[in-house]
Design a protein around this motif. Structure first.
Motif, PDB file in Angstrom:
ATOM      1  N   SER A   1      20.129  -3.772  -0.448  1.00  0.00           N
ATOM      2  CA  SER A   1      21.010  -4.463   0.468  1.00  0.00           C
ATOM      3  C   SER A   1      22.466  -4.040   0.323  1.00  0.00           C
ATOM      4  CB  SER A   1      20.928  -5.974   0.259  1.00  0.00           C
ATOM      5  OG  SER A   1      19.592  -6.369   0.273  1.00  0.00           O
TER       6      SER A   1
ATOM      7  N   ARG B   1       9.062  -7.800  -2.865  1.00  0.00           N
ATOM      8  CA  ARG B   1       8.712  -9.141  -3.310  1.00  0.00           C
ATOM      9  C   ARG B   1       7.233  -9.235  -3.688  1.00  0.00           C
ATOM     10  NH1 ARG B   1      10.715 -14.483  -2.990  1.00  0.00           N
ATOM     11  NH2 ARG B   1      12.751 -14.262  -3.913  1.00  0.00           N
ATOM     12  N   VAL B   2       6.395  -8.654  -2.826  1.00  0.00           N
ATOM     13  CA  VAL B   2       4.961  -8.759  -3.064  1.00  0.00           C
ATOM     14  C   VAL B   2       4.569  -7.990  -4.324  1.00  0.00           C
ATOM     15  CG1 VAL B   2       2.700  -8.181  -2.133  1.00  0.00           C
ATOM     16  CG2 VAL B   2       4.438  -9.134  -0.649  1.00  0.00           C
TER      17      VAL B   2
ATOM     18  N   VAL C   1      15.550  -6.313  -3.959  1.00  0.00           N
ATOM     19  CA  VAL C   1      16.223  -6.785  -2.760  1.00  0.00           C
ATOM     20  C   VAL C   1      17.705  -6.448  -2.830  1.00  0.00           C
ATOM     21  CG1 VAL C   1      16.658  -8.787  -1.345  1.00  0.00           C
ATOM     22  CG2 VAL C   1      14.581  -8.646  -2.699  1.00  0.00           C
TER      23      VAL C   1
ATOM     24  N   VAL D   1      19.498   0.316  15.283  1.00  0.00           N
ATOM     25  CA  VAL D   1      19.998  -0.729  14.386  1.00  0.00           C
ATOM     26  C   VAL D   1      18.875  -1.678  13.999  1.00  0.00           C
ATOM     27  CG1 VAL D   1      21.554  -2.695  14.220  1.00  0.00           C
ATOM     28  CG2 VAL D   1      22.327  -0.606  15.317  1.00  0.00           C
ATOM     29  N   ILE D   2      18.104  -2.100  15.006  1.00  0.00           N
ATOM     30  CA  ILE D   2      17.040  -3.064  14.725  1.00  0.00           C
ATOM     31  C   ILE D   2      15.912  -2.410  13.922  1.00  0.00           C
ATOM     32  CG2 ILE D   2      15.418  -4.684  15.738  1.00  0.00           C
ATOM     33  CD1 ILE D   2      18.326  -5.469  15.954  1.00  0.00           C
ATOM     34  N   LEU D   3      15.637  -1.148  14.211  1.00  0.00           N
ATOM     35  CA  LEU D   3      14.662  -0.441  13.375  1.00  0.00           C
ATOM     36  C   LEU D   3      15.106  -0.498  11.918  1.00  0.00           C
ATOM     37  CD1 LEU D   3      13.567   2.865  15.137  1.00  0.00           C
ATOM     38  CD2 LEU D   3      12.139   0.955  14.417  1.00  0.00           C
TER      39      LEU D   3
ATOM     40  N   SER E   1      13.648  -5.074   6.057  1.00  0.00           N
ATOM     41  CA  SER E   1      12.867  -6.294   5.826  1.00  0.00           C
ATOM     42  C   SER E   1      11.512  -5.954   5.224  1.00  0.00           C
ATOM     43  CB  SER E   1      12.656  -7.060   7.134  1.00  0.00           C
ATOM     44  OG  SER E   1      13.870  -7.279   7.768  1.00  0.00           O
ATOM     45  N   VAL E   2      10.875  -4.923   5.752  1.00  0.00           N
ATOM     46  CA  VAL E   2       9.561  -4.559   5.216  1.00  0.00           C
ATOM     47  C   VAL E   2       9.706  -4.136   3.756  1.00  0.00           C
ATOM     48  CG1 VAL E   2       7.607  -3.003   5.428  1.00  0.00           C
ATOM     49  CG2 VAL E   2       8.664  -3.917   7.467  1.00  0.00           C
TER      50      VAL E   2
ATOM     51  N   MET F   1      12.455 -13.637   5.165  1.00  0.00           N
ATOM     52  CA  MET F   1      12.015 -12.252   5.012  1.00  0.00           C
ATOM     53  C   MET F   1      10.904 -11.928   6.014  1.00  0.00           C
ATOM     54  SD  MET F   1      11.302 -10.803   1.240  1.00  0.00           S
ATOM     55  CE  MET F   1      12.820 -10.782   0.315  1.00  0.00           C
TER      56      MET F   1
ATOM     57  N   ILE G   1       1.394 -14.310  -1.529  1.00  0.00           N
ATOM     58  CA  ILE G   1       1.228 -13.983  -2.950  1.00  0.00           C
ATOM     59  C   ILE G   1       1.140 -15.264  -3.755  1.00  0.00           C
ATOM     60  CG2 ILE G   1       2.205 -11.650  -3.059  1.00  0.00           C
ATOM     61  CD1 ILE G   1       4.914 -12.992  -3.619  1.00  0.00           C
TER      62      ILE G   1
ATOM     63  N   VAL H   1      16.931  -2.772  10.494  1.00  0.00           N
ATOM     64  CA  VAL H   1      16.670  -4.117   9.980  1.00  0.00           C
ATOM     65  C   VAL H   1      15.194  -4.281   9.645  1.00  0.00           C
ATOM     66  CG1 VAL H   1      16.725  -6.570  10.528  1.00  0.00           C
ATOM     67  CG2 VAL H   1      18.580  -5.099  11.290  1.00  0.00           C
ATOM     68  N   LEU H   2      14.350  -3.783  10.552  1.00  0.00           N
ATOM     69  CA  LEU H   2      12.902  -3.891  10.338  1.00  0.00           C
ATOM     70  C   LEU H   2      12.493  -3.175   9.053  1.00  0.00           C
ATOM     71  CD1 LEU H   2      10.126  -4.731  11.427  1.00  0.00           C
ATOM     72  CD2 LEU H   2      10.036  -2.579  12.655  1.00  0.00           C
TER      73      LEU H   2
ATOM     74  N   ALA I   1      12.277  -8.683  14.032  1.00  0.00           N
ATOM     75  CA  ALA I   1      12.757  -7.360  14.407  1.00  0.00           C
ATOM     76  C   ALA I   1      11.732  -6.660  15.284  1.00  0.00           C
ATOM     77  CB  ALA I   1      13.052  -6.531  13.157  1.00  0.00           C
TER      78      ALA I   1
ATOM     79  N   GLN J   1      11.963  -5.104   1.609  1.00  0.00           N
ATOM     80  CA  GLN J   1      12.189  -6.292   0.793  1.00  0.00           C
ATOM     81  C   GLN J   1      10.895  -7.054   0.601  1.00  0.00           C
ATOM     82  OE1 GLN J   1      15.215  -8.537   2.748  1.00  0.00           O
ATOM     83  NE2 GLN J   1      16.816  -7.054   2.289  1.00  0.00           N
ATOM     84  N   PHE J   2      10.156  -7.157   1.680  1.00  0.00           N
ATOM     85  CA  PHE J   2       8.897  -7.881   1.608  1.00  0.00           C
ATOM     86  C   PHE J   2       7.958  -7.222   0.602  1.00  0.00           C
ATOM     87  CE2 PHE J   2       4.517  -8.392   3.124  1.00  0.00           C
ATOM     88  CZ  PHE J   2       4.419  -9.765   3.101  1.00  0.00           C
TER      89      PHE J   2
ATOM     90  N   VAL K   1       7.125 -15.757  -0.721  1.00  0.00           N
ATOM     91  CA  VAL K   1       8.021 -14.837  -0.041  1.00  0.00           C
ATOM     92  C   VAL K   1       8.873 -15.689   0.892  1.00  0.00           C
ATOM     93  CG1 VAL K   1       8.171 -12.890   1.548  1.00  0.00           C
ATOM     94  CG2 VAL K   1       6.315 -12.999  -0.111  1.00  0.00           C
TER      95      VAL K   1
ATOM     96  N   LEU L   1      12.358  -5.455  19.147  1.00  0.00           N
ATOM     97  CA  LEU L   1      12.159  -4.089  19.637  1.00  0.00           C
ATOM     98  C   LEU L   1      11.266  -4.091  20.872  1.00  0.00           C
ATOM     99  CD1 LEU L   1      11.747  -2.080  16.332  1.00  0.00           C
ATOM    100  CD2 LEU L   1      13.621  -1.993  17.959  1.00  0.00           C
TER     101      LEU L   1
ATOM    102  N   GLY M   1      12.352 -11.613   9.268  1.00  0.00           N
ATOM    103  CA  GLY M   1      13.048 -10.343   9.404  1.00  0.00           C
ATOM    104  C   GLY M   1      12.123  -9.284   9.966  1.00  0.00           C
ATOM    105  N   ILE M   2      10.889  -9.285   9.504  1.00  0.00           N
ATOM    106  CA  ILE M   2       9.918  -8.292   9.987  1.00  0.00           C
ATOM    107  C   ILE M   2       9.417  -8.653  11.379  1.00  0.00           C
ATOM    108  CG2 ILE M   2       7.679  -7.247   9.536  1.00  0.00           C
ATOM    109  CD1 ILE M   2       8.111  -7.867   6.581  1.00  0.00           C
TER     110      ILE M   2
END
Ligand SMILES: Nc1ncnc2c1ncn2[C@@H]1O[C@H](COP(=O)(O)OP(=O)(O)OP(=O)(O)O)[C@@H](O)[C@H]1O
Ligand SMILES: [Mg+2]
Lengths: 317, 252, 318
Positions: C169, C155-156, C165, C140-142, C148-149, A296, A287, C144-145, A303, C151-152, A292, A307, A299-300
């Motif tokens: 959280s 942000r965008v 955010v 758990v990781i899902l 994160s998405v 972050m 952006i 987090v994923l 993760a 939050q991303f 960003v 998985l 994180g994506i």
């Protein structure tokens, strides 16, 4: 070793790209004629680029070590309470000795990170043996519990905004010359690990083999604990925690090269640097001119990679 | 010689070993036999300092196991445990190479490389040496672990059920190699075996254990008798002879 | 239901009634009574709704997963809700979607969430039956994923807005959106009723897949239906207060302990009551007595996390 040249060129390319991207336009070709460009480069771009690379490398190495310490692939310095420990230490110093110099904070953060990581090691020793997946779960919950302690104290003392910068997705936008040099300490600690690479590899073979080969496991554990804690503490202090790097990079490298750490640690470090540099760049471009945080993006990406690692083939090890 | 005196061991309140005193003679191949749960592994692990000593004393070639630094012991004896699974992803040659670590502490010399190459050769692993441990069969992995203990090249070699997963030919080859170590290089070997005829055919000295106690010890001819074995395993066992050594039969 | 269970429910109900009265009338000054009372009533209603939603959702989820250490939010349900909400804004555009009033918008959210959750977690549970720790880790990781998405995307969408955010959280029992309360209350009530109606079948489901199938239960349909109820309830609690990972664990643990027998007809109301007692009592304690309204959620998470570790160490994961 054909991987090293490839990784090195990727690293150099990304570093150059990182030097040119930013709100102010800098053309690398005329930095010597343009004082302002030189200033931007030396005060902001270069420190940032170096900081990103050091962070990625050091965290990845720390990940290898913590995985050897607990003999489990699904943990990283951000998922076992180490980062929260460092934040607790920082909070403690900030509250008790607000005027203390940087090196005191640094030591406090490292020591507290050591204590919480040691706590994690104590917890998993009591878990039912053979349950490979319980170890990462215990780590995640422990870091959640420690995180809630940090949040609680942060709220009580009105330091929540600091806690946010330490533990919520780390970013590099604040890095300028004079504000990132602690990361060299992290890189130094990670470098130290290379000299003991064989010992960590043997430790990873299990208590029985390690003892059979005459390795004093306790002292190797202490060294590993110290390196992981110092690396994490420095990263948390300067840029905030970057998730998943320490978890996925060692796994990916191990898939290709195996766990002969003497050979693989340099590759791990380089790959970590490349990965975080790439994420930081993406974060700066998505952006543009806004940013960003790299954390972050990781994180994506992290993760998703995790998985994949978790399900790529039936339980093993 | 390995000297064991008044050794006792408890796990979680249960007495596993009861006041054991015995010795593994130097320059001989000693076989430990006995039913499951007899305490063979526990005894071997205590000798190999994989387990801290609770009661009694053990010396290996004059080194007190409780007091000698573990790094020094690693140059006197090599031990291969019963559980050999490792989580690390190592190539076979890398695993075997770690057997030399006690001697060079991370700076391998040419002689270390030679020893590793010999061990890999000795266990017919040359073709597999660049494969990862999780990409070979159970018996091949087991051979790699034995090769690692061999590469350690120590005066004493302790192996807990090394024949696990090995086919007949490789099992025989291993025993022949152990014999060779003892006869030609003057090494001493202690191993746990379940297949008694391997003990009968290859061992110089047999120690029979049951319920944490030693039931009998001596030469194969002395120990591998119908009386001792039937008592040891609580089952009728007959013993014949083959090539002047005992041949143990369980066909009733 | 046996006498003991009935008695226990009555005691719990009385306790909740007492606490609610305390909440409403304690320290009520002379001036402006009407205003304060209505303020307190709204908050009480919100707390009870959230509590019941979390408590019942957890009991239901544990039955479906045949596992007593799981909660929907450990498995990433609430993160999925947050993600789905963010995606709705991105896809449907701020204008049109935001134009809807809170009620219908929430209805759409819950509908989409329910569909997504049934597909995703239905698959996960079906695949994970053999390796429970791996399934938990995946959940758990899902989570987090998803976070994160979200939050991303947040942000965008709005580079300067850090509130997005923050909001996803942390949980907060103080930041209840009153406009959502009526819809949320109705949804919760409907879901809980449905769950109670299903309870004889849930009792059979709790015996495990094999027994349930051989007893002639329409296993798959019931699992999907129950997951849908869980998704509805989690949407409610997440929309009202944000992610609360471990609270349900304590509640379900206490509910099983209090009821002794695993009949869902008793278990479900007990979980709702216990959750409400804990939240109303806790909020009263922290807001009125300790004067620290903000910290209840943190304390709850702390205690719940420790409880989870305790269960792990006791080897109760299966
Ligand atoms: N960790 C442990 N906790 C409790 N008991 C144990 C433990 N390890 C071993 N034991 C017990 O100690 C006894 C001796 O075990 P050990 O492993 O020495 O037997 P073994 O002779 O090697 O048997 P096997 O032939 O099956 O390998 C057994 O009764 C076993 O149940
Ligand atoms: Mg054994």
């Amino acid at each position: 070793m054909r991987r090293m040249p490839a990784l090195l060129s990727a690293l150099i390319a990304l570093m150059l790209a990182s030097l040119t991207v930013g709100a102010a336009h800098v053309d690398l070709r005329d930095i010597f004629s343009d004082d302002r460009a030189m200033l931007v480069l030396l005060e902001s771009r270069l420190p940032r680029t170096v900081a990103v690379a050091l962070t990625g490398a050091a965290l990845s190495v720390a990940g290898v070590l913590i995985q050897a310490l607990v003999r489990n692939r699904f943990v990283g310095p951000d998922t076992v309470g180490t980062a929260e420990g460092a934040a607790l230490g920082l909070l403690g110093v900030t509250i008790l000795f607000p005027a203390s110099p940087l090196w005191v904070r640094m030591i406090a953060a490292s020591l507290a990170a050591m204590v919480t990581t040691w706590l994690f090691l104590g917890v998993i020793r009591r878990l039912p043996a053979r349950e490979v997946m319980l170890i990462p779960i215990a780590g995640l919950v422990l870091s959640g519990v420690l995180g809630s302690v940090v949040t609680f104290i942060g709220w009580q003392t009105d330091l929540m905004q600091y806690v946010g910068t330490w533990l919520l997705s780390g970013e590099f936008s604040g890095v300028i010359a004079g504000r990132y040099e602690l990361l060299w300490v992290a890189a130094g600690a990670a470098g130290l690990a290379w000299f003991a690479a064989d010992r960590f590899a043997i430790l990873g073979l299990g208590e029985q083999v390690a003892t059979g080969l005459g390795l004093s496991t306790a002292s190797v554990m202490r060294l590993g604990l110290a390196v992981v804690s110092v690396v994490t503490a420095m990263v948390v202090t300067t840029v905030g925690m970057i998730p998943f790097v320490g978890l996925v990079v060692p796994n990916l490298v191990s898939r290709v090269m195996g766990d002969n750490l003497r050979a693989s640690l340099p590759v791990v470090a380089l790959s970590g640097a490349v990965l975080v540099l790439a994420c930081d760049l993406v974060g700066r471009l998505v952006i543009y001119p806004y940013e960003v945080p790299a954390g972050m993006i990781l994180g994506i990406l992290g993760a998703a990679l995790f998985l994949w690692l978790l399900h790529r083939r039936p339980a093993h090890g | 010689m390995i000297q064991i005196s008044n050794l006792g061991h408890k796990i979680g309140g249960t007495q596993i070993l009861h006041d054991i005193s015995t010795s593994f003679p130097k320059g001989k191949l000693t076989a430990l036999i006995g039913p499951n749960g007899a305490g063979k592994s526990t005894l071997l692990r205590l000798v190999g300092r994989l387990e801290p000593l609770q009661q009694g004393a053990i010396t290996v070639a004059g080194h007190d196991v409780a007091r000698t630094p573990t790094a020094d012991l690693a140059r006197v004896m090599a031990i291969l445990g019963q559980q050999t699974a490792v989580a690390s992803r190592l190539r076979l040659c890398e695993l075997v190479a770690f057997g030399r670590w006690p001697h060079h502490q991370g700076r391998p010399r040419p002689e270390d490389r030679t020893k590793v190459a010999q061990a890999i050769d000795a266990f017919a692993l040359s073709k597999l040496k660049n494969r990862f441990l999780d990409e070979v069969s159970g018996g091949q992995a087991q051979r790699a672990h034995i090769a690692m203990a061999f590469a350690q090249d120590t005066e004493w070699l302790l192996l807990d059920e090394p024949l696990n997963n090995l086919d007949m030919a490789h099992a025989r080859a291993l025993m022949a190699r152990l014999r060779d170590l003892v006869d030609r290089q003057g090494r001493s070997v202690g191993l746990v075996v379940h297949e008694i005829n391997y003990a009968a055919a290859w061992a110089d000295h047999v120690i029979a254990m049951k319920d944490g106690r030693i039931m009998a010890e001596g030469t194969p001819d002395d120990v591998l008798t119908e009386a001792v074995l039937s008592d040891l395993y609580d089952a009728p066992i007959s013993v014949g002879r083959h090539k002047d050594r005992p041949l143990v039969l369980h066909h009733a | 239901m046996d006498r003991r269970a009935t008695l226990m429910l009555a005691v719990l109900a009385l306790l909740l009634a007492g606490l609610s009265a305390l909440w409403m009338f304690q320290g009520l000054g002379a001036g402006n009574r009407g205003f304060i009372l209505s303020l307190r009533a709204t908050k009480l209603a919100a707390l009870v709704t959230v509590a019941v939603a979390i408590g019942v959702a957890t009991v239901l989820f544990q039955t479906v997963a045949a596992n007593r250490v799981l909660t929907p939010s450990i498995m990433g349900f609430d993160a999925l809700y947050v993600l789905m909400q963010t995606l709705m804004i991105v896809l449907l555009g701020n204008a049109g979607f935001a134009g809807l009033s809170a009620g219908p918008k929430f209805g759409i959210d819950v509908g989409v969430m329910t569909a997504l959750a049934v597909v995703l977690f239905g698959t996960l549970l079906a695949k994970g039956a053999r390796d429970i720790p791996r399934m938990i880790l995946t959940g758990v990781i899902l989570g987090v994923l998803f976070r994160s998405v979200s939050q991303f995307l947040g942000r965008v969408l709005d580079p300067n807005e850090f509130a997005v955010v923050q909001a996803v959280s942390f949980a907060s029992f103080n930041r209840v959106d009153a406009a959502l309360l009526p819809v949320a209350g109705v949804l919760t009530a409907v879901a809980v009723m449905a769950a109670i109606r299903l309870s004889p079948q849930l009792d059979v489901l709790a015996l495990g897949r094999e027994s349930a199938v051989s007893l002639g239960l329409r296993y798959r349909a019931l699992v999907m239906g129950t997951l849908a109820l869980v998704a509805m309830l989690v949407s409610v609690s997440t929309a009202l207060v944000g992610p609360v990972a471990f609270f349900g664990l304590i509640v379900a643990g206490l509910a099983h302990g209090a009821m002794q027998n695993a009949r869902h007809a008793g278990l479900i109301p007990a979980a709702g009551l216990i959750a409400a007692i804990l939240l109303v009592g806790g909020q009263w304690l922290f807001e009125r007595i300790l004067g620290q309204a903000a910290t209840l959620s943190v304390v709850v998470e702390f205690a719940g996390g420790l409880f989870f570790l305790y269960l792990l160490l006791k080897g109760r994961i299966r």
